[in-house]
Structure formats: structure tokens, C-alpha cells
Motif scaffolding. Structure first.
Motif, PDB file in Angstrom:
ATOM      1  N   LEU A   4     -18.038  40.820  -2.736  1.00  0.00           N
ATOM      2  CA  LEU A   4     -17.561  41.671  -3.825  1.00  0.00           C
ATOM      3  C   LEU A   4     -16.611  40.940  -4.759  1.00  0.00           C
ATOM      4  N   LEU A   5     -15.724  40.116  -4.203  1.00  0.00           N
ATOM      5  CA  LEU A   5     -14.659  39.503  -5.000  1.00  0.00           C
ATOM      6  C   LEU A   5     -15.015  38.106  -5.512  1.00  0.00           C
ATOM      7  N   GLY A   6     -16.249  37.668  -5.265  1.00  0.00           N
ATOM      8  CA  GLY A   6     -16.656  36.347  -5.733  1.00  0.00           C
ATOM      9  C   GLY A   6     -16.522  36.157  -7.229  1.00  0.00           C
ATOM     10  N   PRO A   7     -16.937  37.128  -8.067  1.00  0.00           N
ATOM     11  CA  PRO A   7     -16.860  36.942  -9.518  1.00  0.00           C
ATOM     12  C   PRO A   7     -15.445  36.749 -10.065  1.00  0.00           C
ATOM     13  N   VAL A   8     -14.426  37.141  -9.292  1.00  0.00           N
ATOM     14  CA  VAL A   8     -13.055  36.945  -9.780  1.00  0.00           C
ATOM     15  C   VAL A   8     -12.403  35.744  -9.093  1.00  0.00           C
ATOM     16  N   GLY A   9     -13.218  34.896  -8.479  1.00  0.00           N
ATOM     17  CA  GLY A   9     -12.723  33.624  -7.978  1.00  0.00           C
ATOM     18  C   GLY A   9     -12.141  33.626  -6.588  1.00  0.00           C
ATOM     19  N   LEU A  10     -12.312  34.695  -5.836  1.00  0.00           N
ATOM     20  CA  LEU A  10     -11.774  34.744  -4.484  1.00  0.00           C
ATOM     21  C   LEU A  10     -12.830  34.299  -3.477  1.00  0.00           C
ATOM     22  N   SER A  11     -12.370  33.740  -2.352  1.00  0.00           N
ATOM     23  CA  SER A  11     -13.268  33.146  -1.373  1.00  0.00           C
ATOM     24  C   SER A  11     -13.945  34.203  -0.511  1.00  0.00           C
ATOM     25  N   GLU A  12     -14.915  33.745   0.274  1.00  0.00           N
ATOM     26  CA  GLU A  12     -15.606  34.649   1.188  1.00  0.00           C
ATOM     27  C   GLU A  12     -14.646  35.179   2.247  1.00  0.00           C
ATOM     28  N   THR A  13     -13.697  34.327   2.675  1.00  0.00           N
ATOM     29  CA  THR A  13     -12.704  34.788   3.654  1.00  0.00           C
ATOM     30  C   THR A  13     -11.819  35.878   3.042  1.00  0.00           C
ATOM     31  N   SER A  35     -10.631  42.977  13.385  1.00  0.00           N
ATOM     32  CA  SER A  35     -11.683  43.716  12.693  1.00  0.00           C
ATOM     33  C   SER A  35     -12.655  42.785  11.979  1.00  0.00           C
ATOM     34  N   ALA A  36     -12.116  41.744  11.317  1.00  0.00           N
ATOM     35  CA  ALA A  36     -12.960  40.819  10.548  1.00  0.00           C
ATOM     36  C   ALA A  36     -13.531  39.700  11.400  1.00  0.00           C
ATOM     37  N   GLU A  37     -13.041  39.590  12.655  1.00  0.00           N
ATOM     38  CA  GLU A  37     -13.467  38.515  13.556  1.00  0.00           C
ATOM     39  C   GLU A  37     -13.213  37.154  12.927  1.00  0.00           C
ATOM     40  N   LEU A  38     -11.958  36.985  12.439  1.00  0.00           N
ATOM     41  CA  LEU A  38     -11.544  35.741  11.803  1.00  0.00           C
ATOM     42  C   LEU A  38     -10.272  35.230  12.476  1.00  0.00           C
TER      43      LEU A  38
END
Length: 324
Positions: A4-13, A35-38
Motif C-alpha cells: 500500500l505504501l510503496g508509491p510514497v517511498g516506504l519499504s515493504e517492511t 503479528s507481522a512475524e518480523l
């Protein structure tokens, strides 16, 4: 909402943490990591980024807890800021281009530049294609910069932008490992390709304004290139390309091949294309990754179907039927 946030320059994480927090209201960094398993350090970095971007706010609690800011407000504000930044970048690019044109020492003021070294040449090849606006003309022939042909990633990007590519391939080079598959991958994405039994020169011309070519067409040396800016010289090179293009055999791919060779199998079409490029049976077999006897058998069957006594006659009859 995969990114969702890719177009505003934020990473997949960042994106994964944001979406996890949306389903974990008032969550701690540890809650979100589960929750995110990160990994927890990665989640904490992402939370700092999201907070700075205004997408996440913190609550005064111990341990610290996070909530998602109203998306319809926070994301809209972030998009507006990004648009302003992009407009600023566009204005800066126009100003920089103007300065370069006005600088006497700029590359454009030099009729011909000499480029030396593989890294320098590779960088300029990428720069030329990424800056292409309308058309790129290529004569693909040995010797190759990396010793063997490699996938032209910049072409794939430019094709996606709508840049037209016309490529002439030195037929015998298509027998090199992977080269035929590379050509077909580009054709499927929109490249117009033709083959010559022997390409007497190699070069790249971008938008008919700049060309890159070897110092000598006869030399096996690959570490030196000429970058040509002079309009009359580039026009002459374009004329050479067009003359060779008219002599070359088209290579069809995808829907075009299906429409014009409905009675021809995909393998037979590949064999015919390589025959037209001047490859012998052994080289065709190597390019396609099949046994030589398979190639010989398919050529024999096609010649029988066409009623041809020689390979040359088969080529003419195949072209007349629209198979080439």
C-alpha cells in the motif's frame, strides 16, 4: 494492499508493520512484531519511520504503544508532500538540464567522446536508455562487453515506458548460451527484431541524437567506445542502420507469430528464424537446446511441406507464406 505504501517511498517492511498495527490497535512494538512475524529491531525502525511520516502516533504508556493515524487524513497528507517533492525535483531537473546546455565543457559540446573501461561504458549504456524518449536502435553483434551477451535490463524498463526498440541481431551470435532466449524475452515485451547472417557493425542510437559505437568494427577489443553527439554523424549512422534493417529477416514473437504462422508450431518458427539468420544446424540446435537430429528432421519436414528443394528456396517460400 500488498504494498500500500510503496508509491510514497516506504519499504515493504514499513508497509507490513503499518498493516499489522491496523489490526493490533494500541499495540506495543513486541505485539506488532508477533503479528507481522518480523524481527523486533526491524519493527522498531519501521515504527520510527512511520511515526516521522505521520502515519502512526504514540501513546504515553509504558511500554510505549502505537496507533494508526486516520488513514484518510494521514495518507492524503503524505501523498501531498510527495507530490510537492516530485514537483520540486522536476523543476530542479529542468534547471540542471539548462545549466548543462549552457556549460561550454558539457558533453553535448563535444562532437565525439572517448569512453574507456567496462564500468564507464556500461554506465553510459544504461544512462542513454533510461533517458530515451522515443526510439532506440541497436545492432547487436560481438564482441560483447562482458564476453557473452547479457540481459539488457534497461531495455525492459524503457519498453515498459513505451519507448520503441528496433534491434538487429548478428545471426551466428544467437547460438551463444541464452542469447536467443534473451532476444525472445525482449520481443515478447514489444521489441521489433530482425536478424542478419552477418552484421558488419555494432552500435546503439538513442532518439536519433546520440550514438555509442566501437572504435573499430574489426577489433576484438571491447573496453573503448565512441560516444557520438554530432548531428551529421548520427544521421549517417541512422542511415546505415536503416539500410541494414531493410536487408534483415524479421523475427516474430507472441501474438504476431500466432497470427501470421497459424499452421506453424512455435519450435518450427524458432528454427526458421535462426535459419534466416544464417545459422547452421548445429548452431540452431545449440541455441534452442535441442538435439541436432531434431533440427535436421524439422527442417526436412518443413521443406517437404513447402515443396522446397533447397534451404534457400525454403526461406523464400516461408517468407511468401508469412512464416517469417
Amino acid at each position: 494492499m500488498a504494498h500500500l505504501l510503496g508509491p510514497v517511498g516506504l519499504s515493504e517492511t514499513d508497509n507490513a508493520v503499518y498493516l499489522a498495527l491496523a489490526t493490533t490497535p494500541r499495540g506495543t512494538a513486541l505485539d506488532i512484531a508477533d503479528s507481522a512475524e518480523l524481527p523486533l529491531p526491524a519493527v522498531r525502525r519501521a515504527l520510527r519511520t512511520l511515526t516521522a511520516a505521520g502515519l502512526v502516533t504514540t501513546l504515553l504508556a509504558r511500554p510505549m504503544r502505537y496507533v494508526v493515524a486516520p488513514p484518510e487524513v494521514s495518507i492524503e497528507a503524505l501523498v501531498s508532500r510527495r507530490q510537492q517533492e516530485l514537483e520540486g525535483l522536476r523543476a530542479a531537473a529542468r534547471e540542471l538540464a539548462l545549466r548543462l546546455r549552457e556549460t561550454p565543457a558539457s558533453a553535448e559540446s563535444t562532437l565525439v567522446e572517448i569512453l574507456e573501461g567496462n564500468d564507464v561504458i556500461q554506465h553510459r549504456l544504461a544512462q542513454m536508455q533510461l533517458g530515451a524518449r522515443e526510439e532506440v536502435l541497436i545492432i547487436d553483434a560481438p564482441p560483447y562487453l562482458h564476453g557473452t551477451p547479457v540481459q539488457n535490463d534497461q531495455e525492459l524498463i524503457a519498453l515498459d515506458r513505451g519507448v520503441r526498440y528496433r534491434s538487429l541481431y548478428h545471426g551466428p551470435a544467437l547460438a551463444l548460451p541464452g542469447h536467443y532466449a534473451q532476444m525472445m524475452a525482449c520481443i515478447e515485451l514489444g521489441e521489433e527484431a530482425r536478424t542478419l547472417a552477418s552484421a558488419p557493425m555494432k552500435m546503439m542510437i538513442v532518439d536519433r541524437r546520440v550514438a555509442l559505437m566501437p572504435v573499430s568494427f574489426a577489433s576484438a577489443e571491447t573496453r573503448t567506445r565512441l560516444l557520438v553527439h554530432a548531428a551529421p554523424l548520427v544521421e549517417g549512422l541512422v542511415m546505415c542502420f536503416e539500410a541494414l534493417w531493410d536487408q534483415a529477416a524479421p523475427v516474430l514473437g507472441g501474438q504476431a507469430a500466432a497470427e501470421r504462422a497459424a499452421t506453424l508450431s512455435e519450435r518450427d518458427r524458432q528454427v526458421l528464424s535462426l535459419m534466416a539468420a544464417g545459422l547452421k544446424d548445429q548452431a540452431i540446435a545449440r541455441a534452442l537446446g535441442v538435439a541436432q537430429r531434431t533440427v535436421v528432421r524439422r527442417i526436412g519436414e518443413m521443406m517437404s511441406t513447402l515443396g522446397a528443394d533447397t534451404r534457400f528456396q525454403a526461406g523464400l517460400l516461408a517468407a511468401r507464406r508469412g512464416w517469417l
